[in-house]
Design a protein around this motif. Structure first.
Motif, PDB file in Angstrom:
ATOM      1  N   GLY A  27     -32.754  -0.815   4.244  1.00 43.03           N
ATOM      2  CA  GLY A  27     -32.886   1.009   3.280  1.00 43.03           C
ATOM      3  C   GLY A  27     -31.735   1.804   4.166  1.00 43.03           C
ATOM      4  N   ILE A  28     -30.672   1.132   3.994  1.00 43.36           N
ATOM      5  CA  ILE A  28     -29.083   1.609   5.187  1.00 43.36           C
ATOM      6  C   ILE A  28     -28.406   1.412   3.856  1.00 43.36           C
ATOM      7  N   SER A  29     -27.486   2.334   3.542  1.00 46.86           N
ATOM      8  CA  SER A  29     -26.363   2.174   2.255  1.00 46.86           C
ATOM      9  C   SER A  29     -25.344   2.098   3.056  1.00 46.86           C
ATOM     10  N   THR A  30     -24.600   1.134   2.252  1.00 47.77           N
ATOM     11  CA  THR A  30     -23.270   0.373   2.213  1.00 47.77           C
ATOM     12  C   THR A  30     -21.908   0.177   2.285  1.00 47.77           C
ATOM     13  N   VAL A  31     -20.662  -0.095   2.289  1.00 40.50           N
ATOM     14  CA  VAL A  31     -19.802   0.998   2.160  1.00 40.50           C
ATOM     15  C   VAL A  31     -18.775  -0.223   2.461  1.00 40.50           C
ATOM     16  N   ALA A  32     -18.022  -0.623   0.970  1.00 39.62           N
ATOM     17  CA  ALA A  32     -17.093  -1.724   2.045  1.00 39.62           C
ATOM     18  C   ALA A  32     -15.904  -1.132   1.491  1.00 39.62           C
ATOM     19  N   VAL A  33     -14.876  -1.910   2.128  1.00 37.53           N
ATOM     20  CA  VAL A  33     -13.240  -1.679   1.975  1.00 37.53           C
ATOM     21  C   VAL A  33     -12.925  -3.204   1.303  1.00 37.53           C
ATOM     22  N   PHE A  34     -12.122  -2.963   0.801  1.00 35.23           N
ATOM     23  CA  PHE A  34     -11.007  -4.605  -0.021  1.00 35.23           C
ATOM     24  C   PHE A  34      -9.657  -3.615  -0.488  1.00 35.23           C
ATOM     25  N   LEU A  42     -17.432 -10.570  -4.559  1.00 38.98           N
ATOM     26  CA  LEU A  42     -18.618 -10.141  -4.984  1.00 38.98           C
ATOM     27  C   LEU A  42     -18.674  -9.191  -3.864  1.00 38.98           C
ATOM     28  N   HIS A  43     -18.685  -9.115  -2.949  1.00 39.38           N
ATOM     29  CA  HIS A  43     -19.288  -7.704  -1.626  1.00 39.38           C
ATOM     30  C   HIS A  43     -18.584  -6.431  -1.993  1.00 39.38           C
ATOM     31  N   VAL A  44     -17.685  -6.199  -2.648  1.00 31.12           N
ATOM     32  CA  VAL A  44     -17.476  -5.356  -3.568  1.00 31.12           C
ATOM     33  C   VAL A  44     -18.470  -4.365  -4.340  1.00 31.12           C
ATOM     34  N   ARG A  45     -18.919  -5.300  -4.924  1.00 27.73           N
ATOM     35  CA  ARG A  45     -20.394  -5.570  -6.122  1.00 27.73           C
ATOM     36  C   ARG A  45     -21.617  -4.979  -5.730  1.00 27.73           C
ATOM     37  N   GLN A  46     -21.068  -5.460  -4.778  1.00 25.56           N
ATOM     38  CA  GLN A  46     -23.040  -5.660  -4.047  1.00 25.56           C
ATOM     39  C   GLN A  46     -23.301  -3.954  -3.224  1.00 25.56           C
ATOM     40  N   ALA A  47     -21.985  -3.284  -2.424  1.00 27.35           N
ATOM     41  CA  ALA A  47     -22.510  -2.322  -1.417  1.00 27.35           C
ATOM     42  C   ALA A  47     -22.467  -1.431  -2.192  1.00 27.35           C
ATOM     43  N   ASP A  48     -23.249  -0.386  -1.673  1.00 27.03           N
ATOM     44  CA  ASP A  48     -23.562   0.618  -2.108  1.00 27.03           C
ATOM     45  C   ASP A  48     -21.699   1.758  -2.642  1.00 27.03           C
ATOM     46  N   GLU A  49     -20.903   1.714  -1.911  1.00 31.56           N
ATOM     47  CA  GLU A  49     -20.118   2.168  -2.146  1.00 31.56           C
ATOM     48  C   GLU A  49     -18.646   1.440  -1.866  1.00 31.56           C
ATOM     49  N   ALA A  50     -17.961   1.315  -2.098  1.00 31.11           N
ATOM     50  CA  ALA A  50     -16.513   0.361  -2.226  1.00 31.11           C
ATOM     51  C   ALA A  50     -15.713   1.085  -1.962  1.00 31.11           C
ATOM     52  N   VAL A  51     -14.517   1.307  -1.341  1.00 28.58           N
ATOM     53  CA  VAL A  51     -12.321   2.234  -0.698  1.00 28.58           C
ATOM     54  C   VAL A  51     -11.383   0.784  -1.196  1.00 28.58           C
ATOM     55  N   LEU A  52     -11.195   1.371  -1.969  1.00 30.57           N
ATOM     56  CA  LEU A  52      -9.732  -0.053  -1.547  1.00 30.57           C
ATOM     57  C   LEU A  52      -8.543   0.451  -0.671  1.00 30.57           C
ATOM     58  N   ILE A  53      -8.640  -0.145   0.160  1.00 27.52           N
ATOM     59  CA  ILE A  53      -7.972   0.199   1.151  1.00 27.52           C
ATOM     60  C   ILE A  53      -6.442  -0.475   1.806  1.00 27.52           C
ATOM     61  N   GLY A  54      -5.922  -1.181   0.758  1.00 28.26           N
ATOM     62  CA  GLY A  54      -4.566  -1.402   1.140  1.00 28.26           C
ATOM     63  C   GLY A  54      -4.104  -2.536   0.073  1.00 28.26           C
ATOM     64  N   PRO A  55      -2.434  -2.986   0.159  1.00 29.96           N
ATOM     65  CA  PRO A  55      -2.100  -4.196  -0.650  1.00 29.96           C
ATOM     66  C   PRO A  55      -2.681  -5.539   0.156  1.00 29.96           C
ATOM     67  N   PRO A  56      -2.910  -6.541  -0.164  1.00 25.44           N
ATOM     68  CA  PRO A  56      -3.005  -8.004   0.103  1.00 25.44           C
ATOM     69  C   PRO A  56      -3.404  -8.858   1.308  1.00 25.44           C
ATOM     70  N   PRO A  57      -2.088  -8.376   2.119  1.00 25.80           N
ATOM     71  CA  PRO A  57      -2.132  -8.555   3.151  1.00 25.80           C
ATOM     72  C   PRO A  57      -3.158  -8.211   4.476  1.00 25.80           C
ATOM     73  N   SER A  58      -3.577  -8.569   4.905  1.00 26.18           N
ATOM     74  CA  SER A  58      -4.676  -8.413   5.968  1.00 26.18           C
ATOM     75  C   SER A  58      -3.866  -6.997   7.235  1.00 26.18           C
ATOM     76  N   ALA A  59      -2.729  -6.621   7.302  1.00 23.39           N
ATOM     77  CA  ALA A  59      -2.226  -6.171   8.385  1.00 23.39           C
ATOM     78  C   ALA A  59      -2.240  -5.159   7.494  1.00 23.39           C
ATOM     79  N   GLN A  60      -1.587  -4.982   5.954  1.00 24.43           N
ATOM     80  CA  GLN A  60      -2.014  -3.846   5.645  1.00 24.43           C
ATOM     81  C   GLN A  60      -2.592  -3.312   4.708  1.00 24.43           C
ATOM     82  N   SER A  61      -4.184  -3.813   4.904  1.00 22.03           N
ATOM     83  CA  SER A  61      -5.508  -3.704   4.928  1.00 22.03           C
ATOM     84  C   SER A  61      -5.970  -4.085   5.680  1.00 22.03           C
TER      85      SER A  61
END
Length: 500
Positions: A27-34, A42-61
């Motif tokens: 019963g806990i709401s979830t937020v995905a970052v991507f 799929l994790h972006v679609r499954q979460a209750d909310e999702a937020v873009l945090i940067g370009p593809p390289p992990s160091a930038q996201s």
């Protein structure tokens, strides 16, 4: 005690999806970052909310601490679950989360820092009489002194980066003549990979097994272990196949190692889920290797044999709840096997083989579990770890779990990229594996790319044989039909001739 209402998952792929599902069941709401590469994940679609945090390289996201904290504040997030990899074992990140008034679903920053340094970890556990591999007690960079210590320990020895992991900054030295060159290489690689050139020396245990214990600790001082996982099938010092329980441990040895694992956790006042790793020699002597202060990739096999949801347990512990069970309440039920399905080509030194999943069909049936983050038509990004999925099978005993896994591998359809599935099948059918005698050198000693080529050729021959059989049968039917047709025509002409 804090009630968590919204969790941000600071990760991606299958582990993000895994965490989101357990949280939602609570019963806990979830937020995905991507990142931009994961916009359709799929994790972006499954979460209750999702937020873009940067370009593809992990160091930038995914490694952008400031952006992750900013999202938490903007969306009124209570807690952060780091999954594994990325920021999961970053003590500075855990400290920052705490300072921002958020809950870090994991151990304390102090525990992460202690266990993140192999030397600090050894010093901590030594006070609890946990068996340690003979070696240096501190970092060393004086080559003459290091060479003297190596002579005292006896070759072969292992040079290891203190801050290391994944086999980086690690060198096996078989004889004294190779020592200086390998020492220089280990220091250089450690500096490059971790920004820290500190290395230490250990006796190299020949024919070792890699066996780890899952532990859980709460903030009330309760610590239990959830038994062991066998993780000796590795390539490039990274695991490919895991199982629980181990095929070689006696009940006495399991109890002894479990108590040692709990003591390791006590040495750093551990809270949450963690894994204590040991190396075990051919006489079942075991030595502390390291502690992973996070959820492990292979945690599903432990869930299968204990019936526990480790993510839910992590969340409860983070809320301040006491463990709802004691050590004596836990028992092993059945056997579980996990294979990691990587987008890698085993015939080409396990190099990543990134591309589009033209066909992607998961195996099904009783006792089969697939933890993944992909579906048919999706692209496997080049920017991250190439693991596509974890395939887990469970049954009442080891032989049946292995047979179920072989069936599941045969049923798993993936095209468009090369994968480790057939390599895993080769391992599972090998006598060394089925006997339980294998160690971490299995791949070096038994695997060559031609065994998969032979398998492919055999499969092609089988398909060709089936195809030929079908053609022969079709020709027979065709000839029979032609014979019937000709006979019928002749009889008709005869009858017509009589009528005339």
């Amino acid at each position: 005690m804090s009630s968590i209402k919204k969790i941000l998952v600071a990760n991606r792929g299958e582990i993000a999806l895994r965490i989101i599902r357990s949280a939602q069941e609570m019963g806990i709401s979830t937020v995905a970052v991507f990142s931009e590469a994961d916009r359709n994940a799929l994790h972006v679609r499954q979460a209750d909310e999702a937020v873009l945090i940067g370009p593809p390289p992990s160091a930038q996201s995914y490694l952008q601490i400031d952006k992750i904290i900013e999202v938490c504040k903007k969306l009124n997030v209570d807690a952060i679950h780091p999954g594994y990899g990325f920021l999961s074992e970053n003590a500075a990140f855990a400290q920052r989360v705490k300072e921002e008034g958020l809950i870090f679903i994991g151990p304390s920053p102090e525990a992460i820092e202690t266990m993140g340094s192999k030397l600090a970890a050894k010093a901590a556990v030594a006070k609890f009489d946990v068996p340690l591999v003979p070696g240096t007690e501190k970092a060393i960079d004086d080559i003459p002194e290091a060479k003297k210590i190596a002579q005292e320990i006896g070759y072969p020895i292992l040079i290891k980066a203190s801050a290391g992991g994944g086999g980086k900054g690690m060198r096996i030295v078989e004889k004294e003549a190779d020592f200086e060159e390998q020492m220089d290489r280990a220091i250089s690689e450690a500096k490059s990979a971790f920004g820290d050139g500190a290395v230490f020396i250990e006796k190299f245990v020949t024919s070792p097994k890699h066996i780890e214990f899952q532990i859980l600790g709460d903030s009330h001082g309760n610590i239990v272990h959830l038994f062991e996982r066998e993780c000796s099938i590795q390539r490039r010092h990274q695991k490919v196949i895991e199982e629980a329980p181990s095929a070689i441990l006696t009940e006495e040895k399991r109890k002894e190692m479990g108590e040692a694992a709990v003591n390791v956790a006590k040495s750093c006042n551990y809270t949450g889920a963690g894994t204590v790793e040991f190396i075990v020699d051919d006489k079942l002597n075991f030595y502390f290797l390291e502690m992973n202060t996070r959820l492990q990739v292979e945690h599903p096999v432990t869930e299968q044999i204990t019936g526990l949801d480790l993510v839910k347990e992590q969340i409860k512990i983070a809320e301040g709840q006491a463990l709802s069970f004691k050590q004596e309440d836990l028992s092993i039920n059945g056997h579980a096997v996990e294979v990691r399905v990587y987008a890698e080509d085993p015939k080409n030194n396990f190099l990543p083989d990134i591309g589009r999943l033209n066909i992607y069909k998961r195996p099904q049936g009783p006792g089969v579990r697939v933890d993944d983050g992909f579906e048919e038509g999706m692209q496997v990004p080049i920017y991250y770890d190439p693991m596509i999925a974890k395939l887990i099978t469970f049954d009442e005993d080891r032989d049946k779990a292995i047979q179920r896994m072989i069936r599941a591998i045969d049923e798993y359809e993936i095209s468009g990229i090369e994968t480790t599935l057939q390599f895993c099948k080769y391992v599972l059918k090998h006598d060394e594996f089925t006997s339980g005698k294998f160690d971490t050198k299995f791949v070096d000693q038994h695997f060559t790319p031609d065994v998969l080529t032979a398998h492919t050729d055999e499969k092609a021959e089988q398909i060709a044989a089936v195809f030929a059989t079908v053609l022969i049968e079709q020709n027979k039917k065709s000839n029979q039909q032609e014979h019937v047709s000709t006979s019928a025509t002749k009889s008709k002409w005869k009858s017509r001739a009589r009528n005339y």
